[in-house]
Motif scaffolding. Structure first.
Motif, PDB file in Angstrom:
ATOM      1  N   PRO A 152       0.829  -1.213   0.000  1.00  0.00           N
ATOM      2  CA  PRO A 152       0.000   0.000   0.000  1.00  0.00           C
ATOM      3  C   PRO A 152       0.855   1.251   0.000  1.00  0.00           C
ATOM      4  CG  PRO A 152       0.065  -0.950   2.195  1.00  0.00           C
ATOM      5  CD  PRO A 152       0.802  -1.909   1.314  1.00  0.00           C
ATOM      6  N   CYS A 153       0.243   2.348  -0.408  1.00  0.00           N
ATOM      7  CA  CYS A 153       0.973   3.613  -0.532  1.00  0.00           C
ATOM      8  C   CYS A 153       0.117   4.735   0.040  1.00  0.00           C
ATOM      9  CB  CYS A 153       1.300   3.878  -1.997  1.00  0.00           C
ATOM     10  SG  CYS A 153       2.216   5.385  -2.290  1.00  0.00           S
ATOM     11  N   ASP A 154       0.708   5.540   0.913  1.00  0.00           N
ATOM     12  CA  ASP A 154       0.029   6.695   1.482  1.00  0.00           C
ATOM     13  C   ASP A 154      -0.409   7.653   0.370  1.00  0.00           C
ATOM     14  OD1 ASP A 154      -0.392   8.681   3.842  1.00  0.00           O
ATOM     15  OD2 ASP A 154       0.919   9.768   2.463  1.00  0.00           O
ATOM     16  N   TYR A 155      -1.601   8.225   0.507  1.00  0.00           N
ATOM     17  CA  TYR A 155      -2.160   9.090  -0.535  1.00  0.00           C
ATOM     18  C   TYR A 155      -1.242  10.263  -0.848  1.00  0.00           C
ATOM     19  CZ  TYR A 155      -5.319  12.233  -3.025  1.00  0.00           C
ATOM     20  OH  TYR A 155      -5.878  13.064  -3.959  1.00  0.00           O
ATOM     21  N   ASN A 156      -0.750  10.931   0.172  1.00  0.00           N
ATOM     22  CA  ASN A 156       0.092  12.108  -0.055  1.00  0.00           C
ATOM     23  C   ASN A 156       1.396  11.736  -0.755  1.00  0.00           C
ATOM     24  OD1 ASN A 156      -1.712  14.003   1.001  1.00  0.00           O
ATOM     25  ND2 ASN A 156      -1.012  13.627   3.095  1.00  0.00           N
ATOM     26  N   TYR A 157       1.965  10.571  -0.388  1.00  0.00           N
ATOM     27  CA  TYR A 157       3.179  10.127  -1.063  1.00  0.00           C
ATOM     28  C   TYR A 157       2.882   9.823  -2.530  1.00  0.00           C
ATOM     29  CZ  TYR A 157       7.439   7.644  -2.237  1.00  0.00           C
ATOM     30  OH  TYR A 157       8.614   7.267  -2.845  1.00  0.00           O
ATOM     31  N   ALA A 158       1.763   9.120  -2.763  1.00  0.00           N
ATOM     32  CA  ALA A 158       1.385   8.771  -4.147  1.00  0.00           C
ATOM     33  C   ALA A 158       1.188  10.030  -4.984  1.00  0.00           C
ATOM     34  CB  ALA A 158       0.119   7.926  -4.152  1.00  0.00           C
ATOM     35  N   LYS A 159       0.603  11.063  -4.378  1.00  0.00           N
ATOM     36  CA  LYS A 159       0.355  12.317  -5.093  1.00  0.00           C
ATOM     37  C   LYS A 159       1.664  13.030  -5.421  1.00  0.00           C
ATOM     38  CE  LYS A 159      -2.390  16.560  -4.789  1.00  0.00           C
ATOM     39  NZ  LYS A 159      -3.351  17.325  -3.956  1.00  0.00           N
ATOM     40  N   ARG A 160       2.556  13.120  -4.432  1.00  0.00           N
ATOM     41  CA  ARG A 160       3.857  13.768  -4.668  1.00  0.00           C
ATOM     42  C   ARG A 160       4.652  13.020  -5.740  1.00  0.00           C
ATOM     43  NH1 ARG A 160       3.938  13.975   0.995  1.00  0.00           N
ATOM     44  NH2 ARG A 160       5.458  12.259   1.052  1.00  0.00           N
ATOM     45  N   SER A 161       4.635  11.688  -5.629  1.00  0.00           N
ATOM     46  CA  SER A 161       5.367  10.857  -6.583  1.00  0.00           C
ATOM     47  C   SER A 161       4.810  11.018  -7.995  1.00  0.00           C
ATOM     48  CB  SER A 161       5.293   9.391  -6.147  1.00  0.00           C
ATOM     49  OG  SER A 161       5.855   8.552  -7.125  1.00  0.00           O
ATOM     50  N   MET A 162       3.493  11.052  -8.114  1.00  0.00           N
ATOM     51  CA  MET A 162       2.853  11.206  -9.419  1.00  0.00           C
ATOM     52  C   MET A 162       3.275  12.523 -10.076  1.00  0.00           C
ATOM     53  SD  MET A 162      -1.187  11.770 -10.258  1.00  0.00           S
ATOM     54  CE  MET A 162      -1.068  13.455  -9.634  1.00  0.00           C
ATOM     55  N   VAL A 193       1.505   6.281 -16.867  1.00  0.00           N
ATOM     56  CA  VAL A 193       0.517   6.751 -15.896  1.00  0.00           C
ATOM     57  C   VAL A 193       0.837   6.158 -14.527  1.00  0.00           C
ATOM     58  CG1 VAL A 193      -1.934   6.723 -15.254  1.00  0.00           C
ATOM     59  CG2 VAL A 193      -1.266   6.906 -17.669  1.00  0.00           C
ATOM     60  N   GLN A 194       0.831   7.000 -13.488  1.00  0.00           N
ATOM     61  CA  GLN A 194       0.986   6.526 -12.111  1.00  0.00           C
ATOM     62  C   GLN A 194      -0.219   6.985 -11.282  1.00  0.00           C
ATOM     63  OE1 GLN A 194       2.987   4.384 -10.837  1.00  0.00           O
ATOM     64  NE2 GLN A 194       4.581   4.165 -12.388  1.00  0.00           N
ATOM     65  N   GLY A 195      -0.113   6.939  -9.954  1.00  0.00           N
ATOM     66  CA  GLY A 195      -1.228   7.354  -9.105  1.00  0.00           C
ATOM     67  C   GLY A 195      -1.696   6.302  -8.126  1.00  0.00           C
ATOM     68  N   SER A 196      -0.927   5.207  -8.008  1.00  0.00           N
ATOM     69  CA  SER A 196      -1.239   4.123  -7.061  1.00  0.00           C
ATOM     70  C   SER A 196      -2.673   3.625  -7.284  1.00  0.00           C
ATOM     71  CB  SER A 196      -1.013   4.602  -5.627  1.00  0.00           C
ATOM     72  OG  SER A 196      -1.134   3.528  -4.714  1.00  0.00           O
ATOM     73  N   THR A 197      -3.409   3.352  -6.203  1.00  0.00           N
ATOM     74  CA  THR A 197      -4.767   2.814  -6.334  1.00  0.00           C
ATOM     75  C   THR A 197      -5.811   3.881  -5.996  1.00  0.00           C
ATOM     76  OG1 THR A 197      -4.559   1.920  -4.096  1.00  0.00           O
ATOM     77  CG2 THR A 197      -4.125   0.414  -5.918  1.00  0.00           C
ATOM     78  N   TYR A 198      -5.461   5.148  -6.217  1.00  0.00           N
ATOM     79  CA  TYR A 198      -6.371   6.258  -5.932  1.00  0.00           C
ATOM     80  C   TYR A 198      -6.986   6.752  -7.235  1.00  0.00           C
ATOM     81  CZ  TYR A 198      -3.973   5.996  -1.481  1.00  0.00           C
ATOM     82  OH  TYR A 198      -3.456   5.533  -0.279  1.00  0.00           O
ATOM     83  N   LYS A 199      -8.307   6.644  -7.322  1.00  0.00           N
ATOM     84  CA  LYS A 199      -9.007   6.935  -8.566  1.00  0.00           C
ATOM     85  C   LYS A 199      -8.771   8.361  -9.049  1.00  0.00           C
ATOM     86  CE  LYS A 199     -13.601   6.566 -10.666  1.00  0.00           C
ATOM     87  NZ  LYS A 199     -15.038   6.191 -10.422  1.00  0.00           N
ATOM     88  N   ASP A 200      -8.802   9.332  -8.125  1.00  0.00           N
ATOM     89  CA  ASP A 200      -8.635  10.719  -8.545  1.00  0.00           C
ATOM     90  C   ASP A 200      -7.223  10.972  -9.088  1.00  0.00           C
ATOM     91  OD1 ASP A 200      -7.671  10.358  -5.869  1.00  0.00           O
ATOM     92  OD2 ASP A 200      -7.658  12.539  -5.600  1.00  0.00           O
ATOM     93  N   GLY A 221       2.788   1.006 -12.046  1.00  0.00           N
ATOM     94  CA  GLY A 221       2.427   1.020 -10.630  1.00  0.00           C
ATOM     95  C   GLY A 221       1.327   0.065 -10.244  1.00  0.00           C
ATOM     96  N   LEU A 222       0.984  -0.887 -11.113  1.00  0.00           N
ATOM     97  CA  LEU A 222       0.012  -1.930 -10.761  1.00  0.00           C
ATOM     98  C   LEU A 222       0.737  -3.271 -10.752  1.00  0.00           C
ATOM     99  CD1 LEU A 222      -3.093  -0.681 -12.780  1.00  0.00           C
ATOM    100  CD2 LEU A 222      -2.649  -0.443 -10.325  1.00  0.00           C
ATOM    101  N   SER A 223       0.043  -4.310 -10.288  1.00  0.00           N
ATOM    102  CA  SER A 223       0.656  -5.630 -10.111  1.00  0.00           C
ATOM    103  C   SER A 223       1.850  -5.553  -9.158  1.00  0.00           C
ATOM    104  CB  SER A 223       1.096  -6.214 -11.462  1.00  0.00           C
ATOM    105  OG  SER A 223       1.369  -7.595 -11.354  1.00  0.00           O
ATOM    106  N   VAL A 224       1.705  -4.729  -8.112  1.00  0.00           N
ATOM    107  CA  VAL A 224       2.759  -4.591  -7.099  1.00  0.00           C
ATOM    108  C   VAL A 224       2.249  -5.041  -5.727  1.00  0.00           C
ATOM    109  CG1 VAL A 224       4.062  -2.799  -8.282  1.00  0.00           C
ATOM    110  CG2 VAL A 224       2.166  -2.138  -6.785  1.00  0.00           C
ATOM    111  N   GLY A 225       1.201  -5.868  -5.734  1.00  0.00           N
ATOM    112  CA  GLY A 225       0.670  -6.409  -4.483  1.00  0.00           C
ATOM    113  C   GLY A 225      -0.780  -6.081  -4.210  1.00  0.00           C
TER     114      GLY A 225
END
Length: 376
Positions: A152-162, A193-200, A221-225
């Protein structure tokens, strides 16, 4: 590269298309065998071409940069000539390896400092030098440098990374414009495309990547668990935004069932180490379910490995013989299983293409998913 959309399935978003590059035609949907270090593990190029018969294979920038190194590849005339492969090649930019080396790398805006898994030496990847490296490797399709977030990935981290991945994309594209092609043929560039598992975030990233105007697009960023349902949900969101007239590549996916479900969502291209890695552990994928060839039940089963298989190993060797090779720790067993699994993956995507063109893909896909979900 020229991409032509040929047929769409009436009951899903599956599509059949043709891509043409300077190294030939790629018919989609397509699975790309992974040849990380200029070799599909355990398979001769002749077997790869004549038995498995993929239109395109995958190499990896991180691994090829470290070994054999760029000077060797350039002296050989590029990766195609170095490995004796005259069809298409795609190179992953190394973003996934950066993710997998989490204990041995440091990410900052400029790029990524990482420690070689071979000799412990330190190296630095930036969007600019990764484009230069991929020019020198000489693949037909090259990827943007990105950060693959964990799950899993924290939303804020996923946003910064994206957002950093988007800034890196801009740098990749700007630098690529300055670099001449090598070896007498062109290369096609795909952003990711990135953004983890967050739809927005996935929506935002897909819109940014679509607006970049590249010739094709990838979903990373998919198929990572994450659960398969989340993978499908994110793929659907992204495919609804990425332009229909360009190829879509879902990176690192996956099981045969994953592939069929994502084809139904509009994905054209796939790669995964699963068929080769699982083969080396004795797991065989078939149209009727999965076989663990190490099980005692196959000890005296002298039937062919897979009567429906498309490669010579499927009918020339028996299940009992293949089980014996694994029990004896004979490397030939791993080679046979690898050829079988790759042959099956290519059969599966080509069969999917046939059913898309015939207009009955959804019915066939649902039947196949039920069959392949069995343990034999």
């Amino acid at each position: 590269m020229k991409f032509t959309l040929e047929k769409k399935d009436p009951q899903s978003k599956a599509r059949a298309a043709t891509m043409v590059t300077d190294h030939g035609v790629i018919e989609t949907p397509i699975f790309m065998p992974v040849g990380t270090v200029a070799s599909v593990k355990g398979v001769h190029q002749r077997e790869l071409k004549e038995e498995i018969n993929p239109d395109i294979i995958l190499g990896n920038t991180y691994h090829l940069y470290l070994r054999p190194k760029l000077d060797i590849l350039e002296a050989a005339g590029g990766l195609h000539k170095f490995m004796g492969w005259d069809r298409n090649i795609l190179t992953d930019s190394g973003g996934y390896q950066v993710y997998s080396l989490s204990a041995n790398r440091k990410i900052k805006e400029e790029g990524v400092k990482f420690k070689s898994h071979i000799d412990g030496s330190y190296h630095f990847f930036t969007p600019e030098n990764v484009m230069e490296i991929q020019r020198t490797i000489g693949a037909d399709i090259i990827m943007a440098f990105d950060e693959c977030t964990p799950y899993p990935c924290d939303y804020n981290y996923a946003k910064r990374s994206m957002h950093m991945t988007h800034r890196w994309l801009d740098r990749c594209m700007s630098h690529l414009e300055k670099l001449p092609f090598k070896y007498g043929y062109e290369q096609t560039f795909f952003p990711i495309v990135q953004g983890s598992t967050y739809k927005d975030l996935r929506k935002q990233s897909a819109e940014y990547i679509a607006n970049a105007g590249a010739e094709g697009n990838a979903i990373g960023g998919l198929s990572v668990g994450e659960p398969a349902e989340e993978m499908y949900a994110m793929t659907e969101v992204v495919c609804d935004i990425l332009p229909e007239e360009k190829p879509r590549y879902l990176m690192g996916v996956g099981t045969p069932i994953n592939i069929l479900e994502n084809i139904a969502l509009g994905v054209d291209m796939f790669d995964c180490v699963m068929p080769t890695r699982n083969a080396r552990n004795g797991m065989l994928f078939t149209a009727h379910g999965t076989i663990n060839i190490k099980n005692k039940k196959w000890e005296a089963d002298f039937s062919p490995i897979d009567e429906m298989g498309i490669t010579f190993v499927d009918t020339e060797y028996s299940k009992a013989y293949l089980r014996h090779l694994f029990a004896a720790n004979e490397y030939l067993g791993k080679q046979i299983a690898t050829i079988h699994n790759l042959g099956f993956y290519l059969w599966l995507t080509r069969e999917a293409r046939k059913h898309i063109i015939a207009g009955d893909f959804t019915e066939w896909k649902n039947m196949m998913v039920k069959q392949m979900d069995k343990r034999l």
